[in-house]
Design a protein around this motif. Structure first.
Motif, PDB file in Angstrom:
ATOM      1  N   UNK A 124       0.822  -1.211   0.000  1.00  0.00           N
ATOM      2  CA  UNK A 124       0.000   0.000   0.000  1.00  0.00           C
ATOM      3  C   UNK A 124       0.853   1.257   0.000  1.00  0.00           C
ATOM      4  N   UNK A 125       2.145   1.091  -0.159  1.00  0.00           N
ATOM      5  CA  UNK A 125       3.067   2.230  -0.103  1.00  0.00           C
ATOM      6  C   UNK A 125       2.779   3.201  -1.251  1.00  0.00           C
ATOM      7  N   UNK A 126       2.686   4.472  -0.913  1.00  0.00           N
ATOM      8  CA  UNK A 126       2.422   5.496  -1.906  1.00  0.00           C
ATOM      9  C   UNK A 126       0.970   5.670  -2.265  1.00  0.00           C
ATOM     10  N   UNK A 127       0.054   4.933  -1.613  1.00  0.00           N
ATOM     11  CA  UNK A 127      -1.356   4.997  -1.959  1.00  0.00           C
ATOM     12  C   UNK A 127      -2.098   6.117  -1.250  1.00  0.00           C
ATOM     13  N   UNK A 128      -3.271   6.416  -1.775  1.00  0.00           N
ATOM     14  CA  UNK A 128      -4.140   7.443  -1.220  1.00  0.00           C
ATOM     15  C   UNK A 128      -5.509   6.833  -0.952  1.00  0.00           C
ATOM     16  N   UNK A 129      -5.989   6.974   0.261  1.00  0.00           N
ATOM     17  CA  UNK A 129      -7.319   6.491   0.616  1.00  0.00           C
ATOM     18  C   UNK A 129      -8.355   7.502   0.159  1.00  0.00           C
ATOM     19  N   UNK A 130      -9.329   7.029  -0.638  1.00  0.00           N
ATOM     20  CA  UNK A 130     -10.413   7.919  -1.047  1.00  0.00           C
ATOM     21  C   UNK A 130     -11.486   7.930   0.041  1.00  0.00           C
ATOM     22  N   UNK A 131     -12.363   8.908  -0.012  1.00  0.00           N
ATOM     23  CA  UNK A 131     -13.302   9.187   1.087  1.00  0.00           C
ATOM     24  C   UNK A 131     -14.048   7.924   1.522  1.00  0.00           C
ATOM     25  N   UNK A 132     -13.891   7.597   2.812  1.00  0.00           N
ATOM     26  CA  UNK A 132     -14.459   6.370   3.379  1.00  0.00           C
ATOM     27  C   UNK A 132     -15.274   6.701   4.619  1.00  0.00           C
ATOM     28  N   UNK A 133     -16.562   6.377   4.664  1.00  0.00           N
ATOM     29  CA  UNK A 133     -17.351   6.585   5.887  1.00  0.00           C
ATOM     30  C   UNK A 133     -16.931   5.584   6.973  1.00  0.00           C
ATOM     31  N   UNK A 134     -16.804   6.059   8.193  1.00  0.00           N
ATOM     32  CA  UNK A 134     -16.473   5.214   9.339  1.00  0.00           C
ATOM     33  C   UNK A 134     -17.714   5.116  10.225  1.00  0.00           C
ATOM     34  N   UNK A 135     -18.134   3.890  10.480  1.00  0.00           N
ATOM     35  CA  UNK A 135     -19.366   3.654  11.222  1.00  0.00           C
ATOM     36  C   UNK A 135     -19.076   3.055  12.592  1.00  0.00           C
ATOM     37  N   UNK A 136     -20.002   3.311  13.515  1.00  0.00           N
ATOM     38  CA  UNK A 136     -19.930   2.731  14.842  1.00  0.00           C
ATOM     39  C   UNK A 136     -20.716   1.447  14.918  1.00  0.00           C
ATOM     40  N   UNK A 137     -20.834   0.904  16.140  1.00  0.00           N
ATOM     41  CA  UNK A 137     -21.564  -0.347  16.321  1.00  0.00           C
ATOM     42  C   UNK A 137     -23.048  -0.201  16.013  1.00  0.00           C
ATOM     43  N   UNK A 138     -23.580   1.023  16.047  1.00  0.00           N
ATOM     44  CA  UNK A 138     -24.994   1.246  15.757  1.00  0.00           C
ATOM     45  C   UNK A 138     -25.265   1.485  14.276  1.00  0.00           C
ATOM     46  N   UNK A 139     -24.230   1.400  13.439  1.00  0.00           N
ATOM     47  CA  UNK A 139     -24.396   1.595  12.008  1.00  0.00           C
ATOM     48  C   UNK A 139     -24.386   3.034  11.551  1.00  0.00           C
ATOM     49  N   UNK A 140     -24.271   3.987  12.459  1.00  0.00           N
ATOM     50  CA  UNK A 140     -24.262   5.398  12.096  1.00  0.00           C
ATOM     51  C   UNK A 140     -22.854   5.830  11.692  1.00  0.00           C
ATOM     52  N   UNK A 141     -22.782   6.801  10.773  1.00  0.00           N
ATOM     53  CA  UNK A 141     -21.496   7.342  10.324  1.00  0.00           C
ATOM     54  C   UNK A 141     -21.048   8.419  11.314  1.00  0.00           C
ATOM     55  N   UNK A 146      -9.937  10.100   4.780  1.00  0.00           N
ATOM     56  CA  UNK A 146      -9.331  10.298   3.468  1.00  0.00           C
ATOM     57  C   UNK A 146      -7.931  10.848   3.662  1.00  0.00           C
ATOM     58  N   UNK A 147      -7.004  10.469   2.779  1.00  0.00           N
ATOM     59  CA  UNK A 147      -5.658  11.008   2.875  1.00  0.00           C
ATOM     60  C   UNK A 147      -4.610  10.053   2.369  1.00  0.00           C
ATOM     61  N   UNK A 148      -3.361  10.489   2.439  1.00  0.00           N
ATOM     62  CA  UNK A 148      -2.214   9.712   1.978  1.00  0.00           C
ATOM     63  C   UNK A 148      -1.693   8.821   3.099  1.00  0.00           C
ATOM     64  N   UNK A 149      -1.393   7.572   2.745  1.00  0.00           N
ATOM     65  CA  UNK A 149      -0.939   6.601   3.740  1.00  0.00           C
ATOM     66  C   UNK A 149       0.524   6.807   4.090  1.00  0.00           C
TER      67      UNK A 149
END
Length: 374
Positions: A124-141, A146-149
């Motif tokens: 994954x070196x040099x990669x960029x994460x595109x916008x990713x929703x992070x959810x909790x145990x209740x399924x809510x965002x 997002x950003x460079x690794x």
């Protein structure tokens, strides 16, 4: 000056006197914040599924879910692929994104995230994460990542050979997630707050309640069980925060830790704390080792052999069984950690055998400690 302000000032004076007394008597001491925390004030785990792009040909390749995820993302961007189009994204990797949402985090604040490959990506070196929703145990965002690794490793391959330093399929993005939602906490609800003792110890819970009652006044705190201490607190938010800050700095006498032996079979590590004790015992320990070696032997046809004779390769196995005798060794009673270590070193056992010895000592009643296997 209201009642709680006077009590807090009294607590500050009592804190100074208690610290001086404990310093003079040279007793083991700590603060309430070292042994207990406010119930409900904790972090929350977040997780999300996303894509890392911009890899140098080290992505997932022809993984079905990676190709489908990329196609779905392109459709969201308004790009529709012709039916039957096969996508083999060598520069894209499917990843899981995890993070810890701290207590009292507010929208607009940032948190660190960890990105881990779930496919066949080589790096994954040099990669960029595109916008990713992070959810909790209740399924809510609760956050968007997002950003460079940042990958703490390196790797190279050529001609079928490869060299890798550290782990290349997991990395972090400092301040890579933006908090979008607040997790409510029950800190300001009710007339009391609850302190959770980190270890299941009735003595520690009693000492925490006693320290609060000495500093604030009798009846302020009550130990409900070995892990819970209920404390009456002011309802005003400003006064409650100041009250809790004062409580956390109150000194208490810390009790001795439970005798415990921790063993990690994966690394062979054995750790004993200072409370471990040994009673008199006698130990005999021996090892049984079996060694099997196999050597190929080639049988060739003799000269002038009839047609059809072939060279035959056979295996010759050599099996050796060796049992080392274990002499009976007397272990004397000891109450100091250094004496326990010296007694165990006399056995000459490796860390793997030491677990069996400690379990036998525990079963015989000679080891006064809890055994914990990680």
């Amino acid at each position: 000056m209201n009642r709680w302000t006077r009590l807090l000032r009294t607590a500050a004076v009592a804190t100074g006197l208690a610290v001086a007394a404990l310093t003079a008597s040279a007793q083991a001491s700590g603060r309430i914040k070292d042994v207990a925390s406010v119930q409900g004030v904790r972090s929350n785990q977040l997780v999300g599924y996303g894509l890392v792009v911009g890899l140098d040909g080290t992505g997932d390749g022809n993984n079905v879910y990676t190709a489908r995820s990329l196609s779905n993302f392109m459709q969201q961007m308004g790009i529709s692929l012709p039916p039957g189009t096969t996508v083999q994204p060598k520069n894209v990797a499917a990843v899981l994104v995890t993070a810890e949402l701290p207590a009292f985090a507010r929208p607009g604040q940032t948190i660190d995230v960890t990105v881990s490959s779930v496919g066949s990506a080589k790096s994954l070196r040099g990669g960029t994460l595109i916008q990713t929703p992070l959810r909790g145990a209740d399924g809510q965002v609760y956050a968007l990542a997002q950003g460079n690794l940042v990958i703490a490793g390196a790797g190279a391959s050529a001609g079928g050979s490869s060299v890798t330093v550290n782990h290349l399929n997991a990395g972090r993005i400092p301040n890579g997630a933006l908090v979008e939602r607040t997790v409510p906490t029950p800190l300001l609800l009710g007339d009391a707050v609850t302190l959770s003792v980190r270890s299941d110890d009735f003595q520690t819970a009693t000492r925490v309640a006693a320290a609060i009652n000495r500093a604030i006044g009798d009846g302020t705190a009550q130990a409900l069980d070995g892990r819970t201490v209920q404390v009456r607190a002011p309802r005003d938010p400003n006064e409650r925060v100041a009250f809790l800050a004062s409580l956390e700095d109150l000194p208490i006498e810390t009790s001795a830790p439970r005798a415990r032996v921790v063993f990690n079979p994966r690394t062979g590590s054995v750790v004993l704390n200072q409370a471990v004790k040994l009673s008199p015992a006698a130990i005999a320990h021996g090892n049984l080792s079996i060694t099997i070696t196999s050597a190929p032997q080639v049988s060739q046809p003799p000269p002038f052999a009839p047609p059809g004779a072939q060279t035959v390769v056979t295996e010759k196995a050599d099996i050796q069984v060796k049992q080392e005798g274990g002499k009976l060794l007397e272990v004397e009673a000891s109450a100091q950690l250094a004496d326990v270590v010296r007694a165990l070193n006399k056995l000459g056992a490796n860390p793997q055998d030491l677990l069996a010895i400690l379990q036998a000592l525990k079963a015989a009643g000679a080891l006064q400690a809890e055994l914990e296997v990680l």
